[in-house]
Design a protein around this motif. Structure first.
Motif: not given
Ligand code: NAP
Length: 505
Positions: A171, A173, A182, A197, A200, A251, A273, A402
């Motif tokens: 999930t 942040w 959810r 997970k 962070s 993302s 995503l 985005e």
């Molecule tokens: P993110 O960088 O993709 O990180 C999300 C989760 O993935 C975190 O737990 C993160 O862990 C982990 N993660 C990051 N890099 C990874 C890798 N290389 N391998 C495996 N896991 C990895 O996204 P975010 O910046 O936290 O959140 C923003 C994004 O979420 C935006 O694109 C937003 O649109 C999307 N989002 C979508 C929805 C939906 O319902 N469609 C809802 C909310 C958010 P760490 O924190 O430990 O790096």
């Protein structure tokens, strides 16, 4: 106050700030929660408060073998959890829901301190997140199969839904509580066990949910929270044959990595995503009302929302009026510490996010955009001012990507076909907004927009009863609603034939 029982590390001043904000200090946990126990890794990582950059506390970094232990525990617990009656699972979920609601003020305080959003937004998220638990506690009792009119003589045909097994949940942040509930509530109601997970940046909201799950009596191994290096955790989830479902919110680039890593074990993957939501103002709309709604859809969670209005389309002849009203709204935003009740826009999650926002702004300005309005920000913390950009063109990153920050990009359009085409001109397809009156035009938008969710004349669109999810590169699958079960269930077809009667028997 003795904090030693909950914290292995002296967390100083900022930790003291949390402790004084909470009625129930035991909600603040920094160890991982595996098989009903609090488990420490050998290292700890800091979490900063984006409102003031102070360290809030430290969470533990688990090793690969500890994450494997969590999966094993969930796999072991699955055998008994799946066999409970639906009513029993429902009861556990209701208990958890009630404890979350009782603790909602504390959970909101925790969220403000680690995530930065305003207290009102945080409280709203805790209630929103809890609503999924109640919903799936109810739906657990109605997880029906179906009967099928038979094409085979004398056979009874039916389907039953079976829980898929251990679900690995990852999930983000921006919604540190609701993105967990959810997924987890749907999975647990369906009979699955979960290993979560959290991001962070925001582990404490997740660990507080674990503390409450523990108090709700949810059996050991059913709900686990692991913290650690993202790629280490995700690799265990993706490669494990015991993990039967992977559910990710985050993302699009990370979603693609996970899909590819999980291909080897052919598990069920659901992906929530990124988005690049269009906000279409139709010709017959009151422009001031449209500006208010667009600002609302843009600035919630400081623009860090997958549903945020990323591209605002206004009919050419109404552009000046729209900019006038929107500028007013930008200047009225109160940017500040999320804990301050006056604040309407909190900080971004960290300084990296502020740098990214500045890059998007620079790119737009170099390519010819103009800042029509901008509010001011505090000097410390990860703040970026709500900004209104005019003269935005389709080659700008602020339009293509985005933007995940409080930059509002406004464009003009000539006719409906054009604005629908422009709206769809993105690899994303999560959510879209339409504001107007004429039902013919609204219907044309509803049919023409390639987005999983289209909201007409309402900024609020999400909630427990609706199927949340995107088309195109915004994801796979749906969360919430009765469809939320699909990601965590297998449909088993049963053909019950009749043996021929043996004479004399
Ligand atoms: P993110 O960088 O993709 O990180 C999300 C989760 O993935 C975190 O737990 C993160 O862990 C982990 N993660 C990051 N890099 C990874 C890798 N290389 N391998 C495996 N896991 C990895 O996204 P975010 O910046 O936290 O959140 C923003 C994004 O979420 C935006 O694109 C937003 O649109 C999307 N989002 C979508 C929805 C939906 O319902 N469609 C809802 C909310 C958010 P760490 O924190 O430990 O790096």
């Amino acid at each position: 106050m003795n904090t030693a029982r909950h914290f292995d590390i002296d967390d100083s001043k900022a930790n003291h700030e949390i402790m004084t904000a909470l009625n129930d200090v035991k909600l603040l946990r920094n160890l991982a929660y595996i098989n009903g126990k609090w488990v420490s890794g050998s290292q700890f990582s800091p979490v900063s408060n984006p409102n003031n950059d102070e360290i809030v506390g430290y969470f533990t970094q688990l090793s690969t073998s500890q994450i494997v232990d969590a999966v094993d525990a969930a796999d072991h617990a699955f055998n008994s959890w799946r066999k409970l009656q639906a009513d029993q699972r429902s009861e556990y979920l209701f208990n958890w829901y009630q404890l979350i609601l009782n603790a909602k003020q504390d959970l909101a305080h925790l969220m403000v301190i680690e995530q930065g959003k305003t207290f009102a937004e945080a409280l709203g998220e805790v209630e929103y997140g809890a609503s999924f638990i109640r919903w799936f506690a109810e739906e657990a009792r109605r997880n029906y199969g179906e009967t099928i009119p038979s094409h085979i003589p004398n056979a009874q045909l039916s389907t039953i839904r079976e829980p898929i097994g251990v679900a690995g949940l990852i999930t983000p942040w921006n919604f540190p509580s609701a993105m967990i509930t959810r997924k987890a509530a749907a999975a647990m109601a369906a009979g699955c066990t979960v290993v979560i997970k959290p991001a962070s940046e925001t582990p404490f909201s997740a660990l507080a949910l674990a503390e409450l799950a523990d108090r709700a009596g949810i059996p050991a191994g059913v709900f686990n929270v692991v913290t650690g290096k993202a790629s280490t955790v995700s690799h265990v989830f993706c490669q494990s044959d015991k993990v039967k479902a992977l559910s990710f919110t985050g993302s699009t680039p990370v979603g693609k990595l996970l899909l590819s890593d999980a291909a080897n074990t052919v598990k069920k993957c659901s992906m929530e995503l990124g988005g690049n939501a269009p906000f279409i103002v139709l010709r017959d709309m009151d422009i001031k009302q449209a500006a208010i709604a667009a600002a609302d859809a843009k600035f919630q969670t400081s623009g860090q929302d997958c549903l945020a209005a990323n591209r605002i389309f206004v009919p050419k002849e109404h552009y000046d009026e729209f900019i006038h009203h929107f500028s007013d709204l930008v200047e009225k935003q109160v940017v500040g510490n999320g804990a301050d009740p006056e604040t309407t826009v909190g900080p971004l999650i960290n300084h990296k996010a502020v740098e990214k926002a500045q890059q998007l702004l620079n790119d737009a300005l170099i390519k010819g955009a103009t800042i029509a309005a901008q509010s001011s920000t505090p000097s410390e913390g990860s703040f970026f001012p709500p900004t209104l950009l005019t003269g935005v063109t389709t080659d700008m990153a602020v339009y293509r990507e985005e933007n995940f920050c409080p930059i509002a990009a406004v464009l003009t359009y000539e006719d409906l076909d054009q604005v629908i085409e422009m709206s769809n001109d993105t690899e994303y397809g999560l959510a879209a907004y339409v504001y107007g009156h004429d039902i013919h035009n609204i219907w044309q938008c509803l049919r023409g927009l390639e987005f999983g969710m289209v909201s007409v004349n309402s900024v609020k669109m999400t909630g427990h009863p609706i199927p949340f999810g995107g088309m195109k590169q915004s994801g796979l699958g749906r969360e919430g609603s009765k469809h939320g079960f699909d990601e965590f269930s297998e449909i088993k077809y049963c053909c019950l034939g009749a043996l021929p009667t043996v004479s004399g028997s």
